[in-house]
Design a protein around this motif. Structure first.
Motif, PDB file in Angstrom:
ATOM      1  N   LEU A  27       0.863  -1.179   0.000  1.00  0.00           N
ATOM      2  CA  LEU A  27       0.000   0.000   0.000  1.00  0.00           C
ATOM      3  C   LEU A  27       0.894   1.221   0.000  1.00  0.00           C
ATOM      4  O   LEU A  27       1.781   1.368   0.866  1.00  0.00           O
ATOM      5  N   THR A  28       0.680   2.073  -0.987  1.00  0.00           N
ATOM      6  CA  THR A  28       1.482   3.279  -1.114  1.00  0.00           C
ATOM      7  C   THR A  28       0.552   4.483  -1.183  1.00  0.00           C
ATOM      8  O   THR A  28      -0.669   4.352  -1.261  1.00  0.00           O
ATOM      9  N   GLY A  29       1.115   5.666  -1.152  1.00  0.00           N
ATOM     10  CA  GLY A  29       0.334   6.885  -1.235  1.00  0.00           C
ATOM     11  C   GLY A  29       1.092   8.037  -0.624  1.00  0.00           C
ATOM     12  O   GLY A  29       2.104   7.851   0.079  1.00  0.00           O
ATOM     13  N   GLU A  30       0.596   9.237  -0.877  1.00  0.00           N
ATOM     14  CA  GLU A  30       1.226  10.427  -0.322  1.00  0.00           C
ATOM     15  C   GLU A  30       1.147  10.404   1.202  1.00  0.00           C
ATOM     16  O   GLU A  30       0.246   9.796   1.788  1.00  0.00           O
ATOM     17  N   THR A  31       2.077  11.079   1.822  1.00  0.00           N
ATOM     18  CA  THR A  31       2.018  11.236   3.273  1.00  0.00           C
ATOM     19  C   THR A  31       0.730  11.965   3.648  1.00  0.00           C
ATOM     20  O   THR A  31       0.398  12.992   3.071  1.00  0.00           O
ATOM     21  N   GLY A  32       0.003  11.421   4.603  1.00  0.00           N
ATOM     22  CA  GLY A  32      -1.258  12.024   5.019  1.00  0.00           C
ATOM     23  C   GLY A  32      -2.444  11.576   4.213  1.00  0.00           C
ATOM     24  O   GLY A  32      -3.575  12.040   4.450  1.00  0.00           O
ATOM     25  N   THR A 490       4.408   1.330   2.588  1.00  0.00           N
ATOM     26  CA  THR A 490       5.772   1.713   2.231  1.00  0.00           C
ATOM     27  C   THR A 490       5.812   3.027   1.450  1.00  0.00           C
ATOM     28  O   THR A 490       4.849   3.395   0.766  1.00  0.00           O
ATOM     29  N   HIS A 491       6.937   3.714   1.596  1.00  0.00           N
ATOM     30  CA  HIS A 491       7.257   4.881   0.757  1.00  0.00           C
ATOM     31  C   HIS A 491       8.441   4.568  -0.145  1.00  0.00           C
ATOM     32  O   HIS A 491       8.949   5.464  -0.830  1.00  0.00           O
ATOM     33  N   SER A 492       8.886   3.332  -0.141  1.00  0.00           N
ATOM     34  CA  SER A 492      10.065   2.946  -0.918  1.00  0.00           C
ATOM     35  C   SER A 492       9.644   2.377  -2.270  1.00  0.00           C
ATOM     36  O   SER A 492       8.910   1.381  -2.320  1.00  0.00           O
ATOM     37  N   PRO A 493      10.111   2.966  -3.381  1.00  0.00           N
ATOM     38  CA  PRO A 493       9.768   2.408  -4.695  1.00  0.00           C
ATOM     39  C   PRO A 493      10.339   1.005  -4.884  1.00  0.00           C
ATOM     40  O   PRO A 493       9.731   0.178  -5.555  1.00  0.00           O
ATOM     41  N   GLN A 494      11.516   0.739  -4.311  1.00  0.00           N
ATOM     42  CA  GLN A 494      12.112  -0.593  -4.450  1.00  0.00           C
ATOM     43  C   GLN A 494      11.223  -1.657  -3.806  1.00  0.00           C
ATOM     44  O   GLN A 494      11.040  -2.744  -4.362  1.00  0.00           O
ATOM     45  N   TRP A 503      -1.875  -1.473  -3.987  1.00  0.00           N
ATOM     46  CA  TRP A 503      -2.982  -0.541  -3.786  1.00  0.00           C
ATOM     47  C   TRP A 503      -2.416   0.842  -3.491  1.00  0.00           C
ATOM     48  O   TRP A 503      -1.361   0.977  -2.845  1.00  0.00           O
ATOM     49  N   ARG A 504      -3.144   1.850  -3.956  1.00  0.00           N
ATOM     50  CA  ARG A 504      -2.737   3.229  -3.670  1.00  0.00           C
ATOM     51  C   ARG A 504      -3.807   3.863  -2.784  1.00  0.00           C
ATOM     52  O   ARG A 504      -5.005   3.785  -3.066  1.00  0.00           O
ATOM     53  N   VAL A 505      -3.360   4.489  -1.696  1.00  0.00           N
ATOM     54  CA  VAL A 505      -4.250   5.204  -0.792  1.00  0.00           C
ATOM     55  C   VAL A 505      -4.295   6.658  -1.253  1.00  0.00           C
ATOM     56  O   VAL A 505      -3.253   7.302  -1.402  1.00  0.00           O
ATOM     57  N   GLU A 506      -5.511   7.152  -1.474  1.00  0.00           N
ATOM     58  CA  GLU A 506      -5.685   8.504  -1.997  1.00  0.00           C
ATOM     59  C   GLU A 506      -6.577   9.317  -1.075  1.00  0.00           C
ATOM     60  O   GLU A 506      -7.506   8.791  -0.461  1.00  0.00           O
ATOM     61  N   LYS A 507      -6.297  10.601  -0.997  1.00  0.00           N
ATOM     62  CA  LYS A 507      -7.151  11.523  -0.258  1.00  0.00           C
ATOM     63  C   LYS A 507      -7.785  12.479  -1.278  1.00  0.00           C
ATOM     64  O   LYS A 507      -7.085  13.094  -2.079  1.00  0.00           O
ATOM     65  N   ARG A 508      -9.110  12.581  -1.201  1.00  0.00           N
ATOM     66  CA  ARG A 508      -9.840  13.424  -2.155  1.00  0.00           C
ATOM     67  C   ARG A 508     -10.661  14.450  -1.396  1.00  0.00           C
ATOM     68  O   ARG A 508     -11.294  14.129  -0.390  1.00  0.00           O
ATOM     69  N   VAL A 509     -10.656  15.670  -1.886  1.00  0.00           N
ATOM     70  CA  VAL A 509     -11.407  16.770  -1.270  1.00  0.00           C
ATOM     71  C   VAL A 509     -12.490  17.204  -2.236  1.00  0.00           C
ATOM     72  O   VAL A 509     -12.202  17.584  -3.382  1.00  0.00           O
ATOM     73  N   GLN A 510     -13.730  17.118  -1.762  1.00  0.00           N
ATOM     74  CA  GLN A 510     -14.870  17.570  -2.560  1.00  0.00           C
ATOM     75  C   GLN A 510     -15.629  18.608  -1.754  1.00  0.00           C
ATOM     76  O   GLN A 510     -16.312  18.275  -0.770  1.00  0.00           O
ATOM     77  N   GLY A 511     -15.488  19.844  -2.147  1.00  0.00           N
ATOM     78  CA  GLY A 511     -16.121  20.918  -1.393  1.00  0.00           C
ATOM     79  C   GLY A 511     -15.494  21.042  -0.019  1.00  0.00           C
ATOM     80  O   GLY A 511     -14.290  21.271   0.138  1.00  0.00           O
ATOM     81  N   GLU A 512     -16.312  20.861   1.024  1.00  0.00           N
ATOM     82  CA  GLU A 512     -15.831  20.928   2.405  1.00  0.00           C
ATOM     83  C   GLU A 512     -15.555  19.549   2.994  1.00  0.00           C
ATOM     84  O   GLU A 512     -15.280  19.432   4.182  1.00  0.00           O
ATOM     85  N   THR A 513     -15.635  18.509   2.130  1.00  0.00           N
ATOM     86  CA  THR A 513     -15.517  17.139   2.628  1.00  0.00           C
ATOM     87  C   THR A 513     -14.232  16.498   2.121  1.00  0.00           C
ATOM     88  O   THR A 513     -13.915  16.588   0.928  1.00  0.00           O
ATOM     89  N   THR A 514     -13.510  15.852   3.027  1.00  0.00           N
ATOM     90  CA  THR A 514     -12.287  15.124   2.695  1.00  0.00           C
ATOM     91  C   THR A 514     -12.536  13.637   2.867  1.00  0.00           C
ATOM     92  O   THR A 514     -13.075  13.198   3.881  1.00  0.00           O
ATOM     93  N   ARG A 515     -12.153  12.870   1.863  1.00  0.00           N
ATOM     94  CA  ARG A 515     -12.355  11.433   1.906  1.00  0.00           C
ATOM     95  C   ARG A 515     -11.052  10.726   1.542  1.00  0.00           C
ATOM     96  O   ARG A 515     -10.288  11.185   0.694  1.00  0.00           O
TER      97      ARG A 515
END
Length: 553
Positions: A27-32, A490-494, A503-515
């Motif tokens: 599982l990877t994704g941006e910090t936060g 992990t944050h390591s590409p290797q 899997w990639r973990v994503e954070k999405r902001v729609q209006g005032e809502t963060t998912r």
């Protein structure tokens, strides 16, 4: 193995359904982005203690469902059997929480408590990270880990059985000591009381017999006095003498004045004659009655003395007179136990010595097995640390004597020295962040044997390493995944490139809502994700080429 994870209205996740696979899952994704949220949710359904504010803002109920495959012989079967829950193949854990913090849990649709969830989680999931004080960094668990590596289960059963026998022997001897001390404290009383009871030797029911005899004797003494007075009244000094005098006087008068009396005294004389006969009969009967009431004057005294002695002894011991016999038996038994204590204590001490020798021998065998396994583990760790660029580090399994118990007579601690000649110490005190991650990974690779059905989660175990070291970390993770399901954040590409599933973990902001959400990546998407991990937000063609190279390695 963790088959699926369903999350509803938890933290930043409104709805998420994940289906995991065997092997290495990354599982990877941006910090936060929310990678830690997944671990929080998984820990929640497993009953682990965690954060309180779990319900998504605005939701009425948060829910997590985890589905596991359970192969035959999996440790969770024993936990479920103890709880009265039958599972043939799959296990479904479900747990909910309200905004106010009220929590409910189910195991295969059966209500369950957090303790059952935690007991199940011990055989379902292991979480490892730099701050993992529940697992490999906890010195209290090192002995158990070494025993698993050594395969000492059968010998541990012998040690625990011997310890139980020794504990029982010690308890029996201690209790006998306490009883003996109590008996010795009252020895003088026991001997005096038994002698007193033996001397009196009261019999059951004797109190009632004596009391009846006493009353009879008391009544007889009083009656005899009256009968004796009656005898006296009827004797020659009493009625008999008076009647004879009257009869003599009347007969004389009749003889001297027969003509004058004209026979008037004949009838009275006849009556007196009859009365004399009746009086004689009465006197004889009363005398016989008096003879019947004749008794030993000392008998009443003896009966009273014994009756009073029995009752006084009963009051002294606070029992009923009829219970004195039973009391005497009890006191004799206690005195007999005291007199036979030397023989009994010798037997108990011998039993304790034999149990101690048996336990000591089993502990010695277990220590020998642990020592041999410690050498193998140290050698295996040396072989694992070298590829992780820690060839100069020294790992040692230290076994020291401990108070004998159910798990043997050893304390086990995993220690490290990061450089030759440097002092060794506990893992979490000596190693730096990056070093600690590699130590934990190497140790887990060495210790994982027959882990089928277990899910291993590594939370940024590769933090602080890169390049060839990160590649070595990834390869060790992939090797672990040959025997157990592995999930790695992990944050390591290797490391990410070596995963079988991504899997990639994503954070999405729609209006005032963060998912937060998690999406499975196709092969082209994996290239872009690994390239992002290499180059950052701006993904260049060179980064994509490097990502393809990693993925195809």
């Amino acid at each position: 193995m963790l088959r699926a994870l369903m999350i509803r209205d938890m933290l930043l996740i409104d709805r998420l359904d994940l289906v995991f696979q065997p092997g290495l899952n990354v599982l990877t994704g941006e910090t936060g982005a929310g990678k830690s949220i997944l671990l929080d949710c998984l820990g929640f359904v497993l009953g682990w203690r965690g954060r309180a504010d779990l319900v998504r803002q605005g939701a009425d109920l948060g829910e997590v469902v985890a589905e596991f495959d359970l192969p035959p012989g999996h440790p969770a079967h024993a936990v479920l059997e103890d709880a009265g829950i039958t599972v043939e193949d799959g296990l479904i854990l479900r747990r909910t929480v309200t905004p106010e913090g009220r929590r409910q849990a189910w195991v295969n649709d059966r209500r369950a408590g957090a303790e059952l969830l935690r007991n199940l989680s011990d055989g379902l999931v292991e979480l490892h990270g730099q701050h993992d004080d529940r697992g490999l960094l906890d010195p209290r668990g090192h002995r158990q880990l070494l025993d698993q590596f050594a395969g000492s289960a059968d010998l541990l059963v012998q040690v625990r059985a011997a310890w139980q026998s020794l504990s029982q022997a010690r308890k029996a001897r201690t209790e006998a000591d306490a009883r003996l001390a109590a008996l010795r404290a009252e020895e003088e009383f026991l001997r005096h009381a038994v002698a007193e009871l033996d001397k009196l030797n009261p019999e059951p029911g004797e109190d009632a017999v004596l009391d009846t005899r006493r009353r009879t004797l008391q009544a007889a003494a009083k009656v005899r006095e009256d009968v004796a007075r009656a005898v006296q009244a009827l004797s020659i000094q009493g009625a008999e003498g008076a009647m004879r005098d009257a009869q003599r006087w009347l007969e004389g008068a009749s003889d001297r004045a027969a003509e004058a009396l004209e026979g008037r005294l004949d009838a009275p004389l006849e009556a007196l004659a009859r009365a004399t006969i009746e009086l004689a009969d009465a006197q004889a009967g009363v005398e016989r009655a008096l003879d019947a009431l004749d008794m030993d004057p000392a008998e009443l005294e003896r009966a009273e003395e014994r009756l009073f002695a029995i009752r006084a002894l009963a009051r002294k011991h606070s029992v009923l007179p009829d219970d004195l016999g039973g009391l005497a038996q009890d006191l004799r038994a206690r005195l007999g136990a005291l007199d036979g204590s030397a023989r009994d204590m010798a037997a108990l001490e011998q039993a304790e010595t034999q149990a101690s020798d048996t336990h000591r021998a089993a502990c010695a065998a277990l220590t020998a097995l642990r020592t041999e396994a410690a050498g193998r583990l140290d050698a295996a760790m040396a072989g694992e640390l070298a590829p992780l660029k820690m060839e100069r580090a020294v790992f040692r399994t230290v076994i020291t004597p401990d108070a004998p118990g159910g798990d043997g007579a050893d304390t086990v601690a995993f220690t490290v020295a990061t450089n030759p000649g440097a002092p060794s110490g506990a893992l979490n005190r000596i190693a730096s962040g990056g070093e600690l991650s590699r130590f934990l990974l190497a140790l887990k690779v060495c210790l994982t044997q027959g882990a089928a059905g277990l899910t291993l989660i590594f939370d940024e175990i590769d933090r602080g390493v890169g390049g060839a070291t990160a590649d070595a970390v990834g390869r060790r993770l992939r090797r672990l995944a040959d025997e157990a399901q592995v999930l790695v954040v992990t944050h390591s590409p290797q490391v990410a490139a070596l995963g079988a599933h991504h899997w990639r973990v994503e954070k999405r902001v729609q209006g005032e809502t963060t998912r937060s959400t998690v999406v499975p990546l196709s092969p082209p998407e994996r290239v872009d994700e690994v390239a992002r991990m290499i180059s950052g937000d701006h993904v260049s063609d060179a980064a994509r080429e490097a990502a393809r190279s990693l993925l195809n390695a």
